[in-house]
Design a protein around this motif. Sequence first.
Motif, mmCIF file in Angstrom:
data_model
loop_
_atom_site.group_PDB
_atom_site.id
_atom_site.type_symbol
_atom_site.label_atom_id
_atom_site.label_comp_id
_atom_site.label_asym_id
_atom_site.label_seq_id
_atom_site.Cartn_x
_atom_site.Cartn_y
_atom_site.Cartn_z
ATOM 1 N N LEU A 233 0.833 -1.208 0.000
ATOM 2 C CA LEU A 233 0.000 0.000 0.000
ATOM 3 C C LEU A 233 0.867 1.257 0.000
ATOM 4 O O LEU A 233 0.552 2.241 -0.681
ATOM 5 C CB LEU A 233 -0.927 0.007 1.218
ATOM 6 N N MET A 234 1.952 1.222 0.764
ATOM 7 C CA MET A 234 2.845 2.381 0.800
ATOM 8 C C MET A 234 3.650 2.507 -0.486
ATOM 9 O O MET A 234 3.876 3.593 -0.991
ATOM 10 C CB MET A 234 3.784 2.274 2.005
ATOM 11 N N ALA A 235 4.080 1.345 -1.037
ATOM 12 C CA ALA A 235 4.874 1.369 -2.266
ATOM 13 C C ALA A 235 4.063 1.917 -3.436
ATOM 14 O O ALA A 235 4.589 2.649 -4.282
ATOM 15 C CB ALA A 235 5.386 -0.026 -2.589
ATOM 16 N N ASN A 248 -18.161 -1.245 -0.661
ATOM 17 C CA ASN A 248 -18.396 -2.550 -0.029
ATOM 18 C C ASN A 248 -18.975 -3.576 -0.991
ATOM 19 O O ASN A 248 -18.905 -4.781 -0.750
ATOM 20 C CB ASN A 248 -19.328 -2.398 1.173
ATOM 21 N N SER A 249 -19.574 -3.098 -2.051
ATOM 22 C CA SER A 249 -20.159 -4.038 -3.019
ATOM 23 C C SER A 249 -19.076 -4.789 -3.791
ATOM 24 O O SER A 249 -19.339 -5.801 -4.418
ATOM 25 C CB SER A 249 -21.062 -3.294 -3.996
ATOM 26 N N LYS A 250 -17.818 -4.279 -3.719
ATOM 27 C CA LYS A 250 -16.717 -4.969 -4.390
ATOM 28 C C LYS A 250 -16.034 -5.963 -3.460
ATOM 29 O O LYS A 250 -15.450 -6.927 -3.926
ATOM 30 C CB LYS A 250 -15.705 -3.943 -4.913
ATOM 31 N N ALA A 251 -16.104 -5.699 -2.162
ATOM 32 C CA ALA A 251 -15.638 -6.627 -1.118
ATOM 33 C C ALA A 251 -14.135 -6.898 -1.130
ATOM 34 O O ALA A 251 -13.500 -6.924 -0.099
ATOM 35 C CB ALA A 251 -16.392 -7.946 -1.177
ATOM 36 N N ILE A 252 -13.567 -7.135 -2.308
ATOM 37 C CA ILE A 252 -12.153 -7.490 -2.369
ATOM 38 C C ILE A 252 -11.301 -6.250 -2.099
ATOM 39 O O ILE A 252 -11.406 -5.252 -2.807
ATOM 40 C CB ILE A 252 -11.784 -8.065 -3.746
ATOM 41 N N PRO A 253 -10.444 -6.277 -1.092
ATOM 42 C CA PRO A 253 -9.594 -5.114 -0.801
ATOM 43 C C PRO A 253 -8.528 -4.941 -1.871
ATOM 44 O O PRO A 253 -8.166 -5.896 -2.564
ATOM 45 C CB PRO A 253 -8.973 -5.467 0.551
ATOM 46 N N PRO A 254 -8.009 -3.736 -2.049
ATOM 47 C CA PRO A 254 -6.942 -3.522 -3.032
ATOM 48 C C PRO A 254 -5.702 -4.327 -2.664
ATOM 49 O O PRO A 254 -5.388 -4.507 -1.497
ATOM 50 C CB PRO A 254 -6.672 -2.010 -2.950
ATOM 51 N N LEU A 255 -5.030 -4.830 -3.721
ATOM 52 C CA LEU A 255 -3.813 -5.631 -3.535
ATOM 53 C C LEU A 255 -4.076 -6.828 -2.620
ATOM 54 O O LEU A 255 -3.260 -7.186 -1.773
ATOM 55 C CB LEU A 255 -2.685 -4.754 -2.967
ATOM 56 N N TYR A 256 -5.234 -7.449 -2.825
ATOM 57 C CA TYR A 256 -5.678 -8.530 -1.931
ATOM 58 C C TYR A 256 -4.760 -9.745 -1.957
ATOM 59 O O TYR A 256 -4.790 -10.575 -1.045
ATOM 60 C CB TYR A 256 -7.096 -8.975 -2.303
#
Length: 281
Positions: A233-235, A248-256
């Motif tokens: 996340l920092m990079a 929330n409708s996407k559910a999958i967090p970034p860089l999961y």
Amino acid sequence: MKFKGTDKYVATDDLQMAVNASVALQRPLLIKGEPGTGKTLLAEEVAASLGMRLIQWHVKSTTKAQQGLYEYDAVSRLRDSQLGDDKVHDINNYIRQGKLWQAFQSDEQVVLLIDEVDKADIEFPNDLLVELDKMEFFVYETGETVKAKHRPIIIITSNNEKELPDAFLRRCFFHFINFPDRDTMKQIIDVHYPNIQLNLVNEALDIFFEVREINGLRKKPSTSELIDWLKLLMADDIPDEILKNRDNSKAIPPLYGALLKNEQDVHMLERLAFMHRREQR
């Protein structure tokens, strides 16, 4: 000397007490806990904190207890005998010391890590009972008894892949590393990333613990995976607003991919997102 954690390792009061109790009792410390909670790292930091050398024995499914004591290479001796090599007359040339032998023969006290003891055969722990209890073993090929010059501090880790024998458990001081709560997790993050934005930490922890609470996950994200995720996340310079205002409708967090380690868990989060979208209609 007392173990109080290090600048690189956040040890709870209970964990510090367990380490110091095992040292005082002169018993191996058996550490259990979820993968990624710092069991192996604990041995490294105990050695660093106490100023001792660390000897690591990483156990595999094919590891035998005898390998920790010594191995006798009879094949090489036979070959050298056929070639007329003079070293064949000294059997010590064909005996390779194991990790326990190295720890026993050290001129100073060391920390011995027996890592993931539950990976080996069920008889593996039983085969080490006498050696760990009496701090000595017999070498049949030379007729000598190897005794520990200084009793090593022994740390044994287990991921609970199989039950350990009762006779083995009786000889250990046991501690289970509970999964860190939010405050402890913040301390751990601060050790790794002292300059990280507080808002990013708070939003990332919200998502992290939310994912861990989902029932049915085959592999819940661990502390080490959270650390990797924050690094990404920092990079990628992802602002905390993206996490805070995440759909929330996407559910999958970034860089999961740093948090979820198999397709079943990804599909589960996708199904939850689909159900959430249907409820919003």
